[in-house]
Motif scaffolding. Structure first.
Motif, PDB file in Angstrom:
ATOM      1  N   LEU A 172       2.242   0.383  -6.183  1.00  0.00           N
ATOM      2  CA  LEU A 172       2.538  -0.346  -4.997  1.00  0.00           C
ATOM      3  C   LEU A 172       1.986   0.850  -3.459  1.00  0.00           C
ATOM      4  O   LEU A 172       1.972   1.752  -3.716  1.00  0.00           O
ATOM      5  CB  LEU A 172       3.731  -0.716  -4.639  1.00  0.00           C
ATOM      6  CG  LEU A 172       4.207  -1.250  -2.795  1.00  0.00           C
ATOM      7  CD1 LEU A 172       3.327  -2.687  -2.849  1.00  0.00           C
ATOM      8  CD2 LEU A 172       5.825  -1.145  -2.913  1.00  0.00           C
ATOM      9  N   ALA A 173       0.696  -0.289  -3.331  1.00  0.00           N
ATOM     10  CA  ALA A 173       0.867   0.368  -1.337  1.00  0.00           C
ATOM     11  C   ALA A 173       0.820  -0.527  -0.992  1.00  0.00           C
ATOM     12  O   ALA A 173       1.098  -1.810  -1.071  1.00  0.00           O
ATOM     13  CB  ALA A 173      -1.349   0.511  -1.724  1.00  0.00           C
ATOM     14  N   THR A 174       0.648   0.106   0.518  1.00  0.00           N
ATOM     15  CA  THR A 174       0.885  -0.408   2.207  1.00  0.00           C
ATOM     16  C   THR A 174       0.275   0.183   3.115  1.00  0.00           C
ATOM     17  O   THR A 174      -0.529   0.350   3.167  1.00  0.00           O
ATOM     18  CB  THR A 174       1.938  -0.207   2.214  1.00  0.00           C
ATOM     19  OG1 THR A 174       2.618   1.181   3.010  1.00  0.00           O
ATOM     20  CG2 THR A 174       3.814  -0.136   1.320  1.00  0.00           C
ATOM     21  N   VAL A 175       0.132  -1.289   3.588  1.00  0.00           N
ATOM     22  CA  VAL A 175      -0.813  -2.080   5.158  1.00  0.00           C
ATOM     23  C   VAL A 175       0.011  -2.173   5.981  1.00  0.00           C
ATOM     24  O   VAL A 175       1.000  -3.130   6.564  1.00  0.00           O
ATOM     25  CB  VAL A 175      -2.638  -2.372   4.780  1.00  0.00           C
ATOM     26  CG1 VAL A 175      -3.247  -1.747   3.733  1.00  0.00           C
ATOM     27  CG2 VAL A 175      -1.848  -4.044   4.320  1.00  0.00           C
ATOM     28  N   ASN A 176      -0.417  -1.209   7.251  1.00  0.00           N
ATOM     29  CA  ASN A 176       0.064  -1.945   8.686  1.00  0.00           C
ATOM     30  C   ASN A 176       1.994  -2.065   8.910  1.00  0.00           C
ATOM     31  O   ASN A 176       2.021  -0.869   7.704  1.00  0.00           O
ATOM     32  CB  ASN A 176      -0.460  -3.264   8.939  1.00  0.00           C
ATOM     33  CG  ASN A 176      -1.961  -3.352   9.073  1.00  0.00           C
ATOM     34  OD1 ASN A 176      -2.751  -2.663   8.783  1.00  0.00           O
ATOM     35  ND2 ASN A 176      -1.740  -4.884   7.456  1.00  0.00           N
ATOM     36  N   ARG A 177       2.002  -2.392   9.634  1.00  0.00           N
ATOM     37  CA  ARG A 177       3.616  -2.054  10.145  1.00  0.00           C
ATOM     38  C   ARG A 177       3.997  -2.143  11.480  1.00  0.00           C
ATOM     39  O   ARG A 177       2.670  -3.416  12.164  1.00  0.00           O
ATOM     40  CB  ARG A 177       3.565  -0.019  10.713  1.00  0.00           C
ATOM     41  CG  ARG A 177       2.932  -0.053  11.790  1.00  0.00           C
ATOM     42  CD  ARG A 177       3.063   1.711  12.153  1.00  0.00           C
ATOM     43  NE  ARG A 177       2.485   2.467  11.659  1.00  0.00           N
ATOM     44  CZ  ARG A 177       2.913   3.524  11.362  1.00  0.00           C
ATOM     45  NH1 ARG A 177       3.950   4.434  11.817  1.00  0.00           N
ATOM     46  NH2 ARG A 177       1.916   4.139  10.741  1.00  0.00           N
ATOM     47  N   GLY A 191      -2.139   5.716   2.678  1.00  0.00           N
ATOM     48  CA  GLY A 191      -3.597   6.288   2.555  1.00  0.00           C
ATOM     49  C   GLY A 191      -3.284   6.326   1.311  1.00  0.00           C
ATOM     50  O   GLY A 191      -3.936   4.801   0.391  1.00  0.00           O
ATOM     51  N   THR A 192      -3.458   7.312   0.606  1.00  0.00           N
ATOM     52  CA  THR A 192      -4.185   7.737  -0.753  1.00  0.00           C
ATOM     53  C   THR A 192      -3.102   7.953  -2.235  1.00  0.00           C
ATOM     54  O   THR A 192      -3.251   7.028  -3.329  1.00  0.00           O
ATOM     55  CB  THR A 192      -5.010   8.281  -0.901  1.00  0.00           C
ATOM     56  OG1 THR A 192      -4.259   9.754  -1.051  1.00  0.00           O
ATOM     57  CG2 THR A 192      -6.701   8.398  -0.381  1.00  0.00           C
ATOM     58  N   GLU A 193      -1.909   7.031  -1.304  1.00  0.00           N
ATOM     59  CA  GLU A 193      -1.159   7.550  -2.273  1.00  0.00           C
ATOM     60  C   GLU A 193       0.178   6.548  -2.804  1.00  0.00           C
ATOM     61  O   GLU A 193       0.317   5.203  -2.068  1.00  0.00           O
ATOM     62  CB  GLU A 193       0.731   8.486  -2.015  1.00  0.00           C
ATOM     63  CG  GLU A 193       1.340   8.756  -2.899  1.00  0.00           C
ATOM     64  CD  GLU A 193       2.960  10.008  -1.842  1.00  0.00           C
ATOM     65  OE1 GLU A 193       3.770  10.144  -3.147  1.00  0.00           O
ATOM     66  OE2 GLU A 193       2.692  10.228  -0.746  1.00  0.00           O
ATOM     67  N   LEU A 194       0.097   6.522  -4.185  1.00  0.00           N
ATOM     68  CA  LEU A 194       0.989   4.875  -4.251  1.00  0.00           C
ATOM     69  C   LEU A 194       1.694   4.883  -4.889  1.00  0.00           C
ATOM     70  O   LEU A 194       2.829   5.865  -5.203  1.00  0.00           O
ATOM     71  CB  LEU A 194      -0.151   3.968  -5.952  1.00  0.00           C
ATOM     72  CG  LEU A 194      -0.853   4.189  -5.533  1.00  0.00           C
ATOM     73  CD1 LEU A 194      -2.552   3.719  -6.752  1.00  0.00           C
ATOM     74  CD2 LEU A 194      -1.449   3.453  -4.273  1.00  0.00           C
ATOM     75  N   LEU A 195       2.275   3.969  -4.878  1.00  0.00           N
ATOM     76  CA  LEU A 195       4.420   4.376  -5.029  1.00  0.00           C
ATOM     77  C   LEU A 195       4.513   3.249  -6.453  1.00  0.00           C
ATOM     78  O   LEU A 195       3.744   2.020  -6.833  1.00  0.00           O
ATOM     79  CB  LEU A 195       4.947   3.382  -4.313  1.00  0.00           C
ATOM     80  CG  LEU A 195       6.730   2.777  -4.852  1.00  0.00           C
ATOM     81  CD1 LEU A 195       7.673   4.468  -4.718  1.00  0.00           C
ATOM     82  CD2 LEU A 195       7.442   2.285  -4.034  1.00  0.00           C
ATOM     83  N   SER A 196       4.775   4.669  -7.101  1.00  0.00           N
ATOM     84  CA  SER A 196       5.070   4.008  -8.715  1.00  0.00           C
ATOM     85  C   SER A 196       6.113   2.997  -9.477  1.00  0.00           C
ATOM     86  O   SER A 196       7.637   3.744  -8.990  1.00  0.00           O
ATOM     87  CB  SER A 196       4.965   5.282 -10.032  1.00  0.00           C
ATOM     88  OG  SER A 196       4.786   4.408 -11.226  1.00  0.00           O
ATOM     89  N   LEU A 197       5.662   1.721  -9.674  1.00  0.00           N
ATOM     90  CA  LEU A 197       6.845   0.962  -9.166  1.00  0.00           C
ATOM     91  C   LEU A 197       7.578   0.609 -11.040  1.00  0.00           C
ATOM     92  O   LEU A 197       8.865   1.026 -11.918  1.00  0.00           O
ATOM     93  CB  LEU A 197       6.812  -0.592  -9.390  1.00  0.00           C
ATOM     94  CG  LEU A 197       6.653  -0.355  -7.333  1.00  0.00           C
ATOM     95  CD1 LEU A 197       6.388  -2.365  -7.084  1.00  0.00           C
ATOM     96  CD2 LEU A 197       8.199   0.095  -6.614  1.00  0.00           C
ATOM     97  N   ILE A 207      -1.266  -3.093 -12.936  1.00  0.00           N
ATOM     98  CA  ILE A 207      -1.412  -4.411 -12.019  1.00  0.00           C
ATOM     99  C   ILE A 207      -1.401  -2.990 -10.429  1.00  0.00           C
ATOM    100  O   ILE A 207      -0.482  -2.310  -9.719  1.00  0.00           O
ATOM    101  CB  ILE A 207      -0.489  -5.264 -11.612  1.00  0.00           C
ATOM    102  CG1 ILE A 207      -0.786  -6.209 -12.494  1.00  0.00           C
ATOM    103  CG2 ILE A 207      -0.600  -5.884 -10.176  1.00  0.00           C
ATOM    104  CD1 ILE A 207       0.338  -7.090 -13.423  1.00  0.00           C
ATOM    105  N   LEU A 208      -2.540  -3.610  -9.450  1.00  0.00           N
ATOM    106  CA  LEU A 208      -1.828  -3.208  -7.595  1.00  0.00           C
ATOM    107  C   LEU A 208      -1.770  -4.393  -7.795  1.00  0.00           C
ATOM    108  O   LEU A 208      -1.838  -5.064  -6.693  1.00  0.00           O
ATOM    109  CB  LEU A 208      -3.459  -2.734  -7.446  1.00  0.00           C
ATOM    110  CG  LEU A 208      -2.893  -1.165  -5.870  1.00  0.00           C
ATOM    111  CD1 LEU A 208      -2.363  -0.787  -5.474  1.00  0.00           C
ATOM    112  CD2 LEU A 208      -4.847  -1.222  -5.509  1.00  0.00           C
TER     113      LEU A 208
END
Length: 290
Positions: A29-34, A74-80, A139-140
């Motif tokens: 998982l990546a996130t954008v905005n806030r 950023g470049t870090e992803l959350l591994s679910l 899957i991203l």
């Protein structure tokens, strides 16, 4: 005795056949905005649910730890999910299963609880998992925080969460990036706008004459995802970046009033300056400057 041995062999063959109808899956998982003024967004994602093209669902439990969604912009992803054996099928939707427990948003005004809306539609996708037991897929998923959260002050002071996301096989996605001239962002019809409102909106297909805000009850006409338009210092050009985009044609449009966009309320207060068509290719990066 022979009958018992035959039964054991049949059961063993069945187990091996079922095991061969699975492939190994990772989900990141990546996130954008806030949301405006958000300094921390703490949530627990307790599971990921996949829906196949027949309407069946497959639930994968996660480690259910408390995370700050702003850490994954950023470049870090959350591994679910890592190394999960998943049945072979064509999967059409990915849904994050959030927990209300300990969920809160911190802003400059304090800490506010997060409440889940009844409908959590998830992200559309098209991912075929084969019956090759040696296959491994990733899957991203990209969660748009601006479109997913809405401030509510009555009857309680809280944020509502209704996830707005994209999802695709990571190897099939592309990136859209670009710079925005510093004299462009707050001039013309955007004169006097604040940086909190600078954003790019991305729509599927050619939507140059049909630019709208994001409305949770009208997803088909809404932008798919957005990207903040920011700069690293106090001068110079601005930048934006979309990641994890499924292959296809999109319209990218600049708005200077994104801070007015409430995903739970339709409105026509957004100001758009320009819009361009872009084609996202597998594994590629497209640059579109403004």
């Amino acid at each position: 005795m022979k009958t018992q041995n035959l039964l054991r062999l049949c059961l063993l063959s069945l187990v091996l056949a079922l095991a061969a109808c699975e492939s190994t899956l990772d989900i990141n998982l990546a996130t954008v905005n806030r949301p405006v003024d958000a300094e921390r967004i703490s949530v627990r994602i307790e599971a990921v649910e996949l829906q196949d093209d027949a309407g069946g669902t497959y639930r994968i439990e996660t480690d259910d730890r408390l995370v700050d969604l702003l850490d994954f912009q950023g470049t870090e992803l959350l591994s679910l999910v890592g190394g999960e054996e998943v049945p072979a099928a064509r999967y059409r939707k990915l849904r994050l299963i959030f927990s209300d427990r300990d969920a809160e948003i911190q802003t400059e005004d304090g800490e506010f609880p997060i409440r889940l809306t009844d409908l959590q539609p998830g992200a559309d996708m098209d991912v075929q998992l084969s019956d090759d037991e040696d296959e491994s897929e990733t899957i991203l998923a990209v969660l748009d925080l601006r479109f997913s959260f809405s401030r509510q002050t009555q009857p309680e002071n809280l944020y509502r969460l209704r996830q707005a996301a994209t999802a695709a096989r990571a190897s099939d996605t592309g990136t859209l990036t670009g710079t925005v001239d510093e004299d462009y962002v707050a001039s013309g019809p955007c004169a006097g706008s604040e940086k909190e409102g600078f954003a790019m909106y991305l729509y599927r297909g050619d939507r140059r004459s049909q630019l709208t805000d994001y409305a949770a009850d009208f997803e088909t006409a809404s932008p798919l995802v957005s990207a903040s338009v920011e700069r690293s210092g106090n001068s110079g050009d601005y930048q934006y970046r979309f990641r994890g985009l499924p292959v296809g044609q999109y319209t990218v449009a600049y708005t200077c009033k994104a801070e007015l966009d409430d995903p739970f309320t339709r409105q026509d207060t957004l100001v758009f300056r320009d819009a361009f068509l872009v084609q996202i290719e597998e594994g590629g990066t497209v640059t579109r400057d403004f």
